[in-house]
Motif scaffolding. Sequence first.
Motif, mmCIF file in Angstrom:
data_model
loop_
_atom_site.group_PDB
_atom_site.id
_atom_site.type_symbol
_atom_site.label_atom_id
_atom_site.label_comp_id
_atom_site.label_asym_id
_atom_site.label_seq_id
_atom_site.Cartn_x
_atom_site.Cartn_y
_atom_site.Cartn_z
ATOM 1 N N GLN A 125 0.860 -1.186 0.000
ATOM 2 C CA GLN A 125 0.000 0.000 0.000
ATOM 3 C C GLN A 125 0.890 1.227 0.000
ATOM 4 N N LEU A 126 0.738 2.042 -1.034
ATOM 5 C CA LEU A 126 1.569 3.225 -1.208
ATOM 6 C C LEU A 126 0.881 4.430 -0.569
ATOM 7 N N ALA A 127 1.603 5.110 0.303
ATOM 8 C CA ALA A 127 1.083 6.326 0.939
ATOM 9 C C ALA A 127 1.498 7.526 0.094
ATOM 10 N N PRO A 128 0.666 8.560 0.044
ATOM 11 C CA PRO A 128 0.985 9.714 -0.797
ATOM 12 C C PRO A 128 2.279 10.405 -0.377
ATOM 13 N N GLY A 129 3.104 10.697 -1.366
ATOM 14 C CA GLY A 129 4.322 11.458 -1.136
ATOM 15 C C GLY A 129 5.487 10.677 -0.559
ATOM 16 N N ILE A 130 5.323 9.391 -0.289
ATOM 17 C CA ILE A 130 6.405 8.587 0.288
ATOM 18 C C ILE A 130 6.874 7.568 -0.749
ATOM 19 N N PRO A 131 8.089 7.743 -1.283
ATOM 20 C CA PRO A 131 8.596 6.788 -2.275
ATOM 21 C C PRO A 131 8.838 5.412 -1.654
ATOM 22 N N VAL A 132 8.519 4.371 -2.405
ATOM 23 C CA VAL A 132 8.731 2.995 -1.968
ATOM 24 C C VAL A 132 9.590 2.296 -3.009
ATOM 25 N N ARG A 133 10.688 1.704 -2.546
ATOM 26 C CA ARG A 133 11.573 0.946 -3.438
ATOM 27 C C ARG A 133 11.302 -0.533 -3.204
#
Length: 192
Positions: A125-133
């Motif tokens: 789950q991707l949160a807005p503004g937080i990059p996930v690698r």
Amino acid sequence: MTRRKLVDGVLVVVVLVAIVGLYRVTPDDTDFQQPVAVKGVTGQAVHTPRFDVTVEKVRTSKKLRVPRTTPDRDTLTDFVVIDAVVTANREPIHLQKIGIRAADGTTYAAANRSGLERIDLLHFQLAPGIPVRGPIVVEMPADQLPGATLLVLEQQIFNDLQPQATIALKIDEDQLPALHEDVAILNPAVER
């Protein structure tokens, strides 16, 4: 046969040919309700209104090692592991449809092997503004990578006119041996 019957017969044939021809050229839902492609290339960020994605690295292997599980996964084709960074732009999202379209038009969906649901970007789950690698894993023949394109879409269904990141992987046949690893070790998706 009278002249009138001959003319009627020809008109019936012409109308039938016209109906079949119009049926074949009439657009259907798939012709005008596709996702909107936002194009990019490996190494550069692709910005869509809903998310940004950057492909950092592509690697291939016959074996896949998922952390905290055994044994290594084997495949009859190849595992293609794409290390990428994704950022949601507006609200929390899940990327639900990821695949690779080969140059011949065949699309290979993201792998659904056990253990991947805990570590890959498809299940994060991707949160807005937080990059996930994290990794994206697709099972496909590695020799199909030259000319291939990564397709990233937020929604599995009802994706009409939704943004779709379409990223040219820019891989040549000469590069394939350098991309191969004996065992592709996956690192879990993490916020940067």
